[in-house]
Design a protein around this motif. Structure first.
Motif, short mmCIF file in Angstrom:
data_model
loop_
_atom_site.label_atom_id
_atom_site.label_comp_id
_atom_site.label_asym_id
_atom_site.label_seq_id
_atom_site.Cartn_x
_atom_site.Cartn_y
_atom_site.Cartn_z
N UNK A 7 41.57 30.35 40.19
CA UNK A 7 42.38 31.54 40.47
C UNK A 7 42.92 31.51 41.88
N UNK A 8 44.13 32.01 42.06
CA UNK A 8 44.61 32.25 43.42
C UNK A 8 44.02 33.57 43.90
N UNK A 9 43.82 33.68 45.19
CA UNK A 9 43.16 34.87 45.74
C UNK A 9 43.98 36.13 45.52
N UNK A 10 45.29 36.00 45.41
CA UNK A 10 46.09 37.20 45.18
C UNK A 10 46.11 37.57 43.71
N UNK A 11 46.33 36.61 42.83
CA UNK A 11 46.42 36.92 41.40
C UNK A 11 45.07 37.27 40.80
N UNK A 12 44.00 36.63 41.28
CA UNK A 12 42.69 36.83 40.67
C UNK A 12 41.74 37.64 41.50
N UNK A 13 42.22 38.22 42.60
CA UNK A 13 41.30 38.89 43.51
C UNK A 13 41.20 40.38 43.37
N UNK A 14 41.97 40.99 42.47
CA UNK A 14 42.00 42.44 42.40
C UNK A 14 41.87 42.90 40.95
N UNK A 15 41.01 43.90 40.74
CA UNK A 15 41.01 44.66 39.51
C UNK A 15 40.48 43.96 38.27
N UNK A 16 39.77 42.84 38.42
CA UNK A 16 39.22 42.18 37.25
C UNK A 16 37.73 41.94 37.45
N UNK A 17 37.02 41.77 36.36
CA UNK A 17 35.58 41.54 36.39
C UNK A 17 35.30 40.15 35.84
N UNK A 18 34.62 39.33 36.62
CA UNK A 18 34.30 37.96 36.22
C UNK A 18 32.81 37.70 36.49
N UNK B 192 41.96 39.95 50.84
CA UNK B 192 41.93 39.00 49.73
C UNK B 192 40.60 38.27 49.65
N UNK B 193 40.01 37.97 50.79
CA UNK B 193 38.72 37.27 50.79
C UNK B 193 37.61 38.13 50.19
N UNK B 194 37.50 39.35 50.67
CA UNK B 194 36.44 40.23 50.19
C UNK B 194 36.64 40.56 48.71
N UNK B 195 37.88 40.89 48.34
CA UNK B 195 38.14 41.24 46.96
C UNK B 195 37.82 40.09 46.01
N UNK B 196 38.16 38.86 46.42
CA UNK B 196 37.90 37.71 45.56
C UNK B 196 36.41 37.51 45.33
N UNK B 197 35.63 37.59 46.39
CA UNK B 197 34.18 37.45 46.25
C UNK B 197 33.62 38.45 45.24
N UNK B 198 34.15 39.65 45.31
CA UNK B 198 33.55 40.74 44.54
C UNK B 198 34.03 40.81 43.10
N UNK B 199 34.81 39.82 42.67
CA UNK B 199 35.09 39.73 41.23
C UNK B 199 33.81 39.39 40.48
N UNK B 200 32.93 38.65 41.11
CA UNK B 200 31.67 38.25 40.48
C UNK B 200 30.51 39.15 40.89
N UNK B 201 30.58 39.71 42.10
CA UNK B 201 29.47 40.51 42.62
C UNK B 201 29.80 41.98 42.47
N UNK B 202 29.49 42.53 41.29
CA UNK B 202 29.81 43.91 40.97
C UNK B 202 28.95 44.33 39.79
N UNK B 203 29.12 45.56 39.36
CA UNK B 203 28.38 46.04 38.20
C UNK B 203 28.57 45.09 37.04
#
Length: 606
Positions: free
Chosen positions: A495-506, A523-534
């Motif tokens: 994923x690119x950090x812009x396309x895959x970094x916001x609003x999705x759960x992985x 973009x850095x923080x948002x990308x990390x948190x696609x995996x680290x979330x509820x």
């Protein structure tokens, strides 16, 4: 100095200021002090005094500037007391949720805050459920309207968000507030126009809002919609106050009675980025960026413009009082105790000798000779940094184009395009990481689309199941990739950090690999948190691995992100952000309320 008397105007919209008796020079000095306010001050009609909009920040600033010379009169005293109580007294939520839905306590607390003032900045960390917080807050505004506690119903409601999460917002409203008719405002212009009046909640993208609220003599369709409530999701996207996107969103929010800003990373560079969100939230209190900057930012002269170091330590307490009861920060480590910890590590790779020389020559001279004899040069620092990041990651072919722009010498401007190719030393490191984790889904990020396509092709050649989130995909195709990954049908998402970094759960991934870090802290923080979330509770830890090319711009990028993280940590008062590199609790409301009461001489909140 002369005393300054303030009273609420008969219509309740303005504060009228009158100077007490004293020498003319003292009155003139008091008038100059009023120019330090962020709200605009004008002459009263009839003449004899000055007026400014009745806002909470105005009262706080007047009290700070004039101290014991500030004399609020009975009506203004009563109004300010009511304001403080609304901002500090716990609000009892009234909405009965649909059966089977149970929000988290902090989501209910955030909803109560939105309900109390209708103007909120929610900076909860990504992955804590800000969407639900906002929806419940709007529902509570409706309950207050039915109980005759506020004058305006929240509908129509407009949500402005990244295009990639429009459908997620629509689904969330339909689940948590099914009594409202919710529609996605998108499609051709005629389709969007046809939606007018057909729903209670409209969800649109920033791009569409820019087109449908462009201002001018003929209002756009979203302006004619006249939303009473505006939710600005990922509000850091309006930080560029001169951009048409930012102007359009703020234009829509200006006349709304309820505005909710949402972003786990409300600033991208420094505290000055916050002003557009403040102006959207309460335009009469924060009408001009310059006035906000002069009062609340610590700056030093720079080469081209002032450099913002952060909030001014002299006025920071006052600034936080101005936002009393309107902003809060929830960190995952505080509320989601069951989430796994993040574990950071760095894998250093060496550039092959021939490309090491290319990189070093280019960095030193902005001119390098490629192995095939072609020369690589650039004309701007921005393109130099982008090319350095590319050359730190993979071999490249170069292509030159000219125009259509004209340079300062009247010649066609030259453009340099790099085309990355294999074998990439960073992609090889990614394959090694995948081999160490057989059967474990991995999430890989980089700002460069080219690099992620290279990585995906190499992983597929190695027999792995690969999906891409790199922009340019239809919502349906993007959702299919996400669903397949979450269902265990893919080994890797590139994923690119812009396309895959916001609003999705992985959350199927327990490993996140950055082949490049973006310059953007958001973009850095948002990308990390696609995996680290509820949803990531099933993992023992979330490993975040940075693949860093030795002695390259990669190190510089990480240093810049640390600096930006420092300003974010200061703003939201959470030093852990810096401790984790890119990793929040605000001061206790009771303490802040006490300060407000002491300064204003008002009744303390219960």
């Amino acid at each position: 100095m002369v005393p300054i008397y303030g009273e609420l105007a008969a219509d309740g919209r303005d504060i009228v200021l009158v100077a007490g008796g004293g020498p003319a020079e003292d009155v003139a000095y008091a008038a100059k002090l009023l120019q330090q306010l962020t709200p605009l001050v004008s002459k009263s009609d009839p003449p004899g005094g000055l007026t400014l909009a009745a806002t909470w920040p105005a009262v706080i600033q007047l009290a700070h500037i004039f101290g014991d010379r500030w004399r609020p009169q009975p009506a203004l005293q009563a109004w300010a007391t009511q304001q403080m109580l609304a901002r500090t007294t716990p609000y009892a939520n009234q909405y009965k949720l649909p059966e089977g839905l149970t929000p988290y306590p902090w989501q209910l607390e955030g909803a109560a805050m939105i309900a109390a003032t209708g103007k909120a900045l929610i900076t909860d960390e990504p992955g804590t459920g800000k969407t639900i917080t906002a929806i419940l807050g709007l529902v509570e505004r409706l309950a207050r309207y039915f109980n005759n506690e506020i004058d305006n119903a929240p509908e129509p409601i407009l949500v402005v968000c990244p295009a990639s999460v429009v459908d997620a917002w629509v689904a969330a409203f339909r689940l948590w507030a099914p009594f409202w008719r919710t529609a996605a405002w998108r499609g051709a212009p005629r389709q969007r126009e046809a939606l007018m009046g057909q729903a209670d909640v409209y969800v649109t993208s920033y791009g569409t809002a820019r087109v449908d609220a462009k201002g001018g003599n003929r209002p756009g369709p979203l302006e004619r919609l006249k939303p009473q409530s505006v939710v600005i999701d990922e509000c850091h996207l309006i930080k560029n106050h001169d951009a048409q996107q930012s102007k359009a969103v703020r234009r829509l929010a200006r006349k709304a009675t309820c505005v909710v800003n949402l972003s786990g990373t409300p600033i991208t560079h420094h505290s000055g980025d916050l002003w557009p969100a403040l102006e959207a939230m309460e335009p009469l209190a924060w009408p001009a960026k310059g006035r906000y900057a002069e009062r609340y930012l610590l700056t030093v002269p720079g080469d081209y413009d002032e450099t913002v170091l952060g909030l001014s330590p002299y006025t920071e307490p006052e600034f936080r009082l101005c936002l009393l009861g309107q902003t809060r920060r929830v960190a995952k480590t505080d509320v989601l105790k069951h989430l796994p910890p993040k574990v950071y590590s760095v894998r250093t790779v060496e550039l092959p000798t021939v490309w090491r020389k290319v990189y070093d020559d280019f960095e030193e001279k902005m001119l390098a000779e490629l192995p095939d004899g072609e020369e690589l040069s650039v004309m701007s620092m921005l393109s130099q940094l982008a090319h350095l990041s590319a050359l730190a990651s993979a071999p490249a072919d170069v292509e030159y184009t000219e125009g259509p722009e004209i340079d300062e010498y009247g010649q066609l401007k030259q453009h340099v395009h790099l085309e990355l190719k294999g074998p990439s030393w960073k992609v090889e490191a990614l394959l090694e990481i995948l081999a160490e984790r057989p059967g474990q889904p991995v999430l890989a990020f980089a700002p460069s689309r080219q690099l992620m396509m290279l990585a995906g092709a190499a992983a597929a050649k190695a027999g792995l199941r690969v999906g891409h989130i790199v922009g340019g995909q239809t919502p349906k195709a993007r959702t299919a990739v996400i669903d397949a990954f979450q269902a265990g049908q893919l080994d890797l998402i590139c994923a690119t950090t812009q396309a895959g970094g916001v609003g999705i759960t992985l959350t199927a991934a327990s490993t996140v690999v950055f082949l490049q870090r973006p310059w953007s802290l958001v973009d850095s923080i948002q990308a990390e948190d696609r995996a680290h979330r509820i949803g990531s509770e099933v993992h023992e830890s979330i490993e975040v691995i940075d693949v860093v090319a030795a002695n390259t711009v990669d190190t510089r990028i990480r240093a810049v992100l640390r600096e930006k993280a420092g300003q974010l940590a200061e703003l939201v008062q959470d030093p852990r952000i810096v401790a984790e590199i890119l990793g929040g609790s605000t001061p206790a409301q009771v303490r802040v309320a006490k300060q407000a009461a002491e300064i204003l001489g008002l009744q303390k909140a219960s």
